[in-house]
Design a protein around this motif. Structure first.
Motif, PDB file in Angstrom:
ATOM      1  N   HIS A  91       0.856  -1.191   0.000  1.00 31.21           N
ATOM      2  CA  HIS A  91       0.000   0.000   0.000  1.00 31.21           C
ATOM      3  C   HIS A  91       0.889   1.238   0.000  1.00 31.21           C
ATOM      4  CE1 HIS A  91      -3.529  -2.506   1.690  1.00 31.21           C
ATOM      5  NE2 HIS A  91      -3.650  -2.339   0.384  1.00 31.21           N
ATOM      6  N   GLU A 128       1.710   3.855   2.999  1.00 31.92           N
ATOM      7  CA  GLU A 128       2.160   3.349   4.301  1.00 31.92           C
ATOM      8  C   GLU A 128       3.681   3.382   4.348  1.00 31.92           C
ATOM      9  OE1 GLU A 128       0.080  -0.438   4.478  1.00 31.92           O
ATOM     10  OE2 GLU A 128      -1.859   0.559   4.244  1.00 31.92           O
ATOM     11  N   ARG A 167      -3.225   4.887  -2.155  1.00 33.05           N
ATOM     12  CA  ARG A 167      -3.075   3.553  -1.567  1.00 33.05           C
ATOM     13  C   ARG A 167      -2.784   2.480  -2.621  1.00 33.05           C
ATOM     14  NH1 ARG A 167      -5.694   0.153   2.537  1.00 33.05           N
ATOM     15  NH2 ARG A 167      -6.696  -1.664   1.638  1.00 33.05           N
ATOM     16  N   HIS A 187       2.561  -3.595   6.797  1.00 33.68           N
ATOM     17  CA  HIS A 187       1.662  -2.463   6.559  1.00 33.68           C
ATOM     18  C   HIS A 187       1.706  -1.519   7.763  1.00 33.68           C
ATOM     19  CE1 HIS A 187      -1.090  -4.325   3.351  1.00 33.68           C
ATOM     20  NE2 HIS A 187      -0.312  -5.348   3.687  1.00 33.68           N
ATOM     21  N   CYS A 188       0.943  -0.438   7.656  1.00 35.83           N
ATOM     22  CA  CYS A 188       0.543   0.336   8.803  1.00 35.83           C
ATOM     23  C   CYS A 188      -0.869   0.826   8.509  1.00 35.83           C
ATOM     24  CB  CYS A 188       1.494   1.512   9.063  1.00 35.83           C
ATOM     25  SG  CYS A 188       1.266   2.918   7.942  1.00 35.83           S
TER      26      CYS A 188
HETATM   27 ZN   LIG Z   1      -1.975  -1.569   4.161  1.00 41.05          ZN
END
Ligand SMILES: [Zn+2]
Ligand SMILES: *[C@@H]1O[C@H](CO)[C@@H](O)[C@H](O)[C@H]1NC(C)=O
Ligand SMILES: *[C@@H]1O[C@H](CO)[C@@H](O)[C@H](O)[C@H]1NC(C)=O
Ligand SMILES: *[C@@H]1O[C@H](CO)[C@@H](O)[C@H](O)[C@H]1NC(C)=O
Length: 372
Positions: free
Chosen positions: A106, A109, A164, A234-235
């Motif tokens: 993503h 992130e 994203r 991810h975050c």
């Molecule tokens: Zn993510």
């Protein structure tokens, strides 16, 4: 004579300059801005880096640590940029198993690619002296993809910090981007995703419709018998997620995954006191389908986790740079805890190690006795 020297100097500048340029392999326009004196020794792991710098960092890492790291081409992105991963591998004649880690699926992130870089740095700086890491590398090769969604990542630097998805074009160029973590071939687009290309969670036009997910899927699939652990970073939200997101049903080794994940969360908390929760995506986050973690588990990779790094609601994707270091330090503890457990499961501490610890205890005892 002087002229000869000048000419020869110019010759080498041109040759080396040309080689340096070639080794970057089409890194995109960002490199030009940062082509000034550049050294791995001064690379700032507590800063976010644009893609051009990450490409450059990768080739320098591969150069500096060439006895243990190789850089490999994985595939092309939609916008025709190369995707590269590292293979960190101690030369050995024995067969080894594989740990996979990808970051930056993503785009926004940013802490995720920062963590992959941190992870690689920590492993390479410490594998010789740190017995735990050295032990892991005896039997495990680490495959690290620092930026999966290269096009999206660049777009967050140039155009929209909150982007994203990937940058593929849809509906005749009227909307852009597939959520690559809804595009894997596992219960594709059943829950928690959308067939509308304007949606943030657009699942693509079919399972694995995107070049980025194709590239990752085909490498992982070709090596799945040897991959013990799949980690995708991810975050945010501070979570360690286990399969599944597409159902509340549990994977066959769910209890073990939770136990290993909880131990990792404890190790993480011990570093800076940060709380992470552990559970399946469907249980503690929300429904998701077509995610890489679920796909990896269902093709038979026993340990599969998604990390959602800091923070827990204050800054979200805009995590300030002064949190990069603590975030990476604590996540490093968690990842090493997981790798340690995986390693211990497949290569239980052998008798040699027990002899060593017995020796240590004995010599301590002797030292103690000699005090009297
Ligand atoms: Zn993510
Ligand atoms: C796609 O867009 C182009 C240029 O705007 C147009 O000429 C073409 O007819 C469109 N095609 C479809 C299928 O809408
Ligand atoms: C969940 O488990 C039930 C009972 O075994 C099964 O009928 C169902 O198909 C499973 N759901 C999914 C999405 O796998
Ligand atoms: C994160 O914040 C939420 C809301 O304040 C809270 O309910 C949750 O317990 C926090 N999680 C952790 C791991 O601290």
């Amino acid at each position: 004579m002087k002229q000869l020297l000048v000419i020869s100097y110019l010759f080498w500048v041109l040759v080396l300059g040309g080689l340096g340029y070639r080794s970057l392999a089409q890194p995109g326009p960002e490199v030009a801005e940062t082509a000034s004196p550049w050294s791995l020794e001064t690379y700032q792991y507590n800063r976010y880096h644009p893609m051009g710098e990450i490409y450059q960092w990768m080739s320098q890492i591969a150069e500096k640590y060439k006895d243990v790291v190789t850089q490999h081409y994985l595939g092309m992105t939609y916008e025709m940029r190369p995707m590269y991963y590292f293979k960190i591998s101690q030369p050995s004649n024995d067969p080894k198993k594989i740990i996979w880690m990808d970051c930056g699926i993503h785009a926004r992130e940013w802490i995720a690619p920062a963590f992959c870089q941190w992870f690689v740095k920590e492993i390479l700086q410490n594998y010789k002296d740190n017995s735990k890491i050295r032990n892991l590398l005896r039997n495990l090769d680490l495959y690290v993809l620092p930026v999966l969604n290269v096009d999206g990542y660049i777009y967050t630097w140039t155009t929209d910090r909150h982007w994203r998805k990937s940058r593929s074009s849809h509906n005749n160029g009227t909307c852009f981007g597939t959520d690559l973590n809804r595009n894997f071939d596992v219960h594709w687009c059943t829950v928690g995703s959308s067939k509308d290309c304007n949606d943030l969670k657009f699942c693509g036009t079919g399972p694995v419709s995107e070049p980025e997910t194709k590239a990752v899927s085909s490498l992982i699939d070709s090596k799945k018998e040897n991959i013990l652990c799949f980690l995708t970073i991810h975050c945010s939200g501070q979570l360690i997620l286990t399969p599944y997101g597409y159902t509340k049903n549990k994977s066959s080794n769910h209890e073990e995954l939770i136990q290993v994940g909880q131990k990792a969360a404890n190790a993480l908390k011990a570093k800076h006191g940060t709380n992470y929760r552990v559970g399946s995506s469907a249980d503690i986050l929300y429904d998701t389908s077509g995610t890489s973690k679920d796909w990896a588990r269902d093709i038979g990779i026993p340990f599969s986790y998604t990390f959602e790094l800091r923070d827990n609601g204050t800054y979200g994707f805009l995590l300030p740079e002064d949190q990069i270091q603590p975030t990476c330090e604590e996540a490093m503890e968690a990842v090493l805890s997981i790798l340690g457990d995986v390693h211990e499961k497949y290569w239980p501490s052998n008798s040699a190690a027990k002899v060593t610890s017995t020796t240590v205890v004995l010599s301590l005892l002797m030292a103690f006795i000699s005090l009297f």
